[in-house]
Design a protein around this motif. Structure first.
Motif, PDB file in Angstrom:
ATOM      1  N   VAL A 277       0.838  -1.210   0.000  1.00  0.00           N
ATOM      2  CA  VAL A 277       0.000   0.000   0.000  1.00  0.00           C
ATOM      3  C   VAL A 277       0.868   1.252   0.000  1.00  0.00           C
ATOM      4  O   VAL A 277       0.568   2.231  -0.706  1.00  0.00           O
ATOM      5  CB  VAL A 277      -0.957  -0.001   1.210  1.00  0.00           C
ATOM      6  CG1 VAL A 277      -1.670   1.337   1.342  1.00  0.00           C
ATOM      7  CG2 VAL A 277      -1.981  -1.123   1.083  1.00  0.00           C
ATOM      8  N   LEU A 278       1.958   1.240   0.762  1.00  0.00           N
ATOM      9  CA  LEU A 278       2.887   2.385   0.763  1.00  0.00           C
ATOM     10  C   LEU A 278       3.501   2.568  -0.624  1.00  0.00           C
ATOM     11  O   LEU A 278       3.664   3.699  -1.090  1.00  0.00           O
ATOM     12  CB  LEU A 278       3.981   2.176   1.812  1.00  0.00           C
ATOM     13  CG  LEU A 278       3.530   2.244   3.278  1.00  0.00           C
ATOM     14  CD1 LEU A 278       4.687   1.897   4.209  1.00  0.00           C
ATOM     15  CD2 LEU A 278       2.979   3.627   3.615  1.00  0.00           C
ATOM     16  N   GLY A 279       3.820   1.451  -1.278  1.00  0.00           N
ATOM     17  CA  GLY A 279       4.337   1.529  -2.647  1.00  0.00           C
ATOM     18  C   GLY A 279       3.308   2.113  -3.596  1.00  0.00           C
ATOM     19  O   GLY A 279       3.649   2.899  -4.497  1.00  0.00           O
ATOM     20  N   PHE A 280       2.039   1.751  -3.394  1.00  0.00           N
ATOM     21  CA  PHE A 280       0.959   2.303  -4.218  1.00  0.00           C
ATOM     22  C   PHE A 280       0.848   3.816  -4.019  1.00  0.00           C
ATOM     23  O   PHE A 280       0.709   4.573  -4.990  1.00  0.00           O
ATOM     24  CB  PHE A 280      -0.356   1.626  -3.856  1.00  0.00           C
ATOM     25  CG  PHE A 280      -1.569   2.318  -4.399  1.00  0.00           C
ATOM     26  CD1 PHE A 280      -1.911   2.215  -5.741  1.00  0.00           C
ATOM     27  CD2 PHE A 280      -2.386   3.096  -3.576  1.00  0.00           C
ATOM     28  CE1 PHE A 280      -3.028   2.859  -6.247  1.00  0.00           C
ATOM     29  CE2 PHE A 280      -3.494   3.739  -4.068  1.00  0.00           C
ATOM     30  CZ  PHE A 280      -3.816   3.626  -5.411  1.00  0.00           C
ATOM     31  N   LEU A 286       4.148   9.999  -7.412  1.00  0.00           N
ATOM     32  CA  LEU A 286       5.089  10.225  -8.511  1.00  0.00           C
ATOM     33  C   LEU A 286       4.373  10.332  -9.853  1.00  0.00           C
ATOM     34  O   LEU A 286       4.791  11.099 -10.734  1.00  0.00           O
ATOM     35  CB  LEU A 286       6.115   9.084  -8.561  1.00  0.00           C
ATOM     36  CG  LEU A 286       7.055   8.976  -7.356  1.00  0.00           C
ATOM     37  CD1 LEU A 286       7.954   7.754  -7.474  1.00  0.00           C
ATOM     38  CD2 LEU A 286       7.916  10.243  -7.225  1.00  0.00           C
ATOM     39  N   ASN A 287       3.299   9.563 -10.017  1.00  0.00           N
ATOM     40  CA  ASN A 287       2.560   9.546 -11.279  1.00  0.00           C
ATOM     41  C   ASN A 287       1.587  10.717 -11.394  1.00  0.00           C
ATOM     42  O   ASN A 287       1.149  11.067 -12.491  1.00  0.00           O
ATOM     43  CB  ASN A 287       1.797   8.216 -11.402  1.00  0.00           C
ATOM     44  CG  ASN A 287       1.125   8.034 -12.735  1.00  0.00           C
ATOM     45  OD1 ASN A 287       1.768   8.124 -13.782  1.00  0.00           O
ATOM     46  ND2 ASN A 287      -0.186   7.791 -12.711  1.00  0.00           N
ATOM     47  N   GLY A 288       1.238  11.306 -10.241  1.00  0.00           N
ATOM     48  CA  GLY A 288       0.278  12.403 -10.251  1.00  0.00           C
ATOM     49  C   GLY A 288      -1.156  11.949 -10.391  1.00  0.00           C
ATOM     50  O   GLY A 288      -2.038  12.712 -10.775  1.00  0.00           O
ATOM     51  N   GLY A 289      -1.416  10.683 -10.088  1.00  0.00           N
ATOM     52  CA  GLY A 289      -2.761  10.113 -10.180  1.00  0.00           C
ATOM     53  C   GLY A 289      -2.693   8.606 -10.280  1.00  0.00           C
ATOM     54  O   GLY A 289      -1.605   8.012 -10.271  1.00  0.00           O
ATOM     55  N   ILE A 290      -3.864   7.970 -10.375  1.00  0.00           N
ATOM     56  CA  ILE A 290      -3.912   6.508 -10.421  1.00  0.00           C
ATOM     57  C   ILE A 290      -3.704   5.991 -11.830  1.00  0.00           C
ATOM     58  O   ILE A 290      -2.939   5.060 -12.065  1.00  0.00           O
ATOM     59  CB  ILE A 290      -5.259   6.000  -9.852  1.00  0.00           C
ATOM     60  CG1 ILE A 290      -5.362   6.336  -8.365  1.00  0.00           C
ATOM     61  CG2 ILE A 290      -5.390   4.500 -10.053  1.00  0.00           C
ATOM     62  CD1 ILE A 290      -6.675   5.939  -7.740  1.00  0.00           C
ATOM     63  N   VAL A 291      -4.405   6.585 -12.823  1.00  0.00           N
ATOM     64  CA  VAL A 291      -4.295   6.084 -14.194  1.00  0.00           C
ATOM     65  C   VAL A 291      -2.990   6.540 -14.821  1.00  0.00           C
ATOM     66  O   VAL A 291      -2.437   7.589 -14.472  1.00  0.00           O
ATOM     67  CB  VAL A 291      -5.497   6.541 -15.055  1.00  0.00           C
ATOM     68  CG1 VAL A 291      -6.784   5.963 -14.516  1.00  0.00           C
ATOM     69  CG2 VAL A 291      -5.575   8.058 -15.128  1.00  0.00           C
TER      70      VAL A 291
END
Length: 489
Positions: A277-280, A286-291
């Protein structure tokens, strides 16, 4: 004369008939299921040779990976490259061993076949999960376990997308595998499989959290039983039906969480999930969002009616388990017994439908999906239809909750929280998003009677035949496109 046998040997039941043959019968079912699916796969691949719908993004991306071009990425793809990595990791070694060369190595058909393998794996995992979850119920027969597994593996949404190069079959495989390992207490392995599931679809992190939540729920239930024995009170946490019971449960949870020893024990138990979960969370930061891509069409919203759609969806596909004259009578009796509660629930539900119904542009524009026709022919008939359906939503939710009463309160709490997190933020009404929560629900309800399981399998088989027939034979074309269009989920 026969040799005397000990009392212990006499008390051990010897498996007879179908129970003794269960491994062989299940192997036969798996083999027959794979044979039937292979025939369907051949028909579908022959009818639609070129990539279709989302395959136009997935297939070329997988072929880039097959060619070793790992730095090239299609910005329209929203998920991580788990499907492409697994496909390449299977196809390339096999093609090398078999001496295959040319474009056939990572062709559309070969890539689709990977999902057929996942589909077979899903059947096996569903069977193992049913055996594990219902192992304490000695009344459960081999017939019920095998046919239930076959029915769930034939679940129309999951089954249909096993023949196309989509992420659903592989995503479901790794979630089911992770859940199985979680139930067996192999939490490190479960977290690794959860990472694989996350690489197929980011939202799978919710069901990895559910795995951790089910572990915590088990510990809370055990602690409740221990505490109750000291107080000679209930052995299982009651379903909250009064302020006193809710207060009691909240007080218990507060005392449990405030204990450092309890927290330490839980962290030591679920630390693999915590790391995941921490990695998520780091990925989201870093990605600025989920998708990953196409963010404008995949925005987060508070679409609370998604829960109502899910309950209705479950009522349709579990109709043999959820709908009967007795259940309708019990629901009406419950309404008469608690009129204030249901009045408040009705008002809140109407407000949620009024203020939080979102309609994605894809739902209104893409007439290849069944959801387009459901929305057009039901919800768009009149602006009041969405409110008229609310009592039906409440009944569907009531039957859903009733069938999960055999599970502990804390397990239900974990499941419903994850269900809400997995469905509510989705703006688009897409039945594929319901596959995992539906399967987890269906796996955990009390084992149904044989007749109901057979009715379920018959319903799923009929729907599968109809959807595959429509996909292959009822084609159409758009005025501005040369490609043939097909109906699908």
């Amino acid at each position: 004369p026969p040799l005397p046998i000990s009392g212990r040997a006499q008390s051990t039941p010897v498996p007879l008939g179908m129970e003794r043959l269960e491994p062989f019968l299940f192997s036969a079912v798996v083999s027959c299921g794979f044979l039937v699916s292979s025939v369907v796969f051949a028909l579908l691949s022959r009818g639609q040779r070129n990539p279709y719908m989302d395959e136009v993004f997935h297939v070329p991306q997988a072929q880039r990976y097959c060619d070793g071009r790992f730095s090239q990425w299609d910005p329209m793809i929203t998920t991580l490259p788990g499907l492409y990595l697994v496909s390449t990791g299977i196809i390339k070694p096999v093609s090398w061993l078999m001496g295959w060369t040319g474009i056939a190595v990572c062709s559309t058909g070969m890539l689709r076949f990977i999902n057929l393998l996942f589909s077979t794996g899903n059947l096996y995992l569903l069977y193992l999960l049913l055996c594990k979850i219902h192992q304490k119920n000695k009344a459960t027969s081999a017939f019920q376990r095998i046919v239930s597994a076959l029915a769930l593996a034939s679940f129309p949404l999951l089954y249909f997308f096993s023949f196309l190069y989509y992420t659903d079959a592989g995503s479901t495989f790794f979630i089911l595998f992770a859940y199985l390992m979680c139930l067996y207490g192999s939490h490190s392995i479960a977290a690794c499989l959860g990472f694989c599931a996350f690489m197929f679809r980011q939202t799978n992190i919710v069901w990895i959290i559910f795995c951790a939540g089910s572990v915590v729920a088990q510990k809370l239930t055990e602690a409740w039983k221990t505490d109750s024995l000291k107080k000679t009170d209930e052995k299982t946490p009651p379903v909250p039906s009064s302020t006193a019971e809710i207060t009691k449960i909240v007080q218990f949870l507060s005392e449990y969480v405030l204990s450092l020893n309890n927290l330490k024990a839980l962290i030591l138990l679920i630390w693999p999930y915590i790391i995941l979960v921490l990695g998520f969370l780091l990925f989201v930061f870093l990605n600025g969002g989920i998708v990953v891509g196409d963010r404008t069409n995949h925005e987060v919203s508070l679409n609370f009616p998604q829960l109502f759609y899910f309950f209705s969806f479950t009522l349709v596909f579990s109709v043999s388990h959820l709908l009967s004259p007795h259940k309708v009578s019990s629901f009406l009796h419950s309404v008469k017994k608690h009129p204030l509660f249901y009045t408040v629930l009705l008002i809140v539900s109407l407000l949620l439908v009024w203020k939080f119904t979102y309609v994605h542009k894809f739902l209104l524009a893409d007439n290849r999906h069944y959801t387009f026709y459901i929305w057009k022919n039901i919800f768009q008939r009149h602006e009041l239809i969405k409110y008229v359906l609310v009592p039906g939503y409440i009944f569907a939710a009531w039957t859903f909750i009733e069938t999960l009463k055999s599970k502990s309160l804390f397990w239900n709490l974990a499941f419903f929280i994850c269900l809400g997190v997995a469905t509510v933020p989705q703006k688009l009404l897409e039945f594929r998003y319901f596959i995992v929560p539906y399967l987890i629900y269906r796996l955990n309800i009390p084992m149904p009677l044989r007749s109901k399981i057979l009715a379920e399998l018959a319903l799923y088989s009929l729907v599968n035949v109809l959807t595959i027939y429509l996909f292959l034979n009822k084609t159409f074309q758009w005025p501005d496109k040369k490609e043939v269009q097909r109906f699908m989920w």
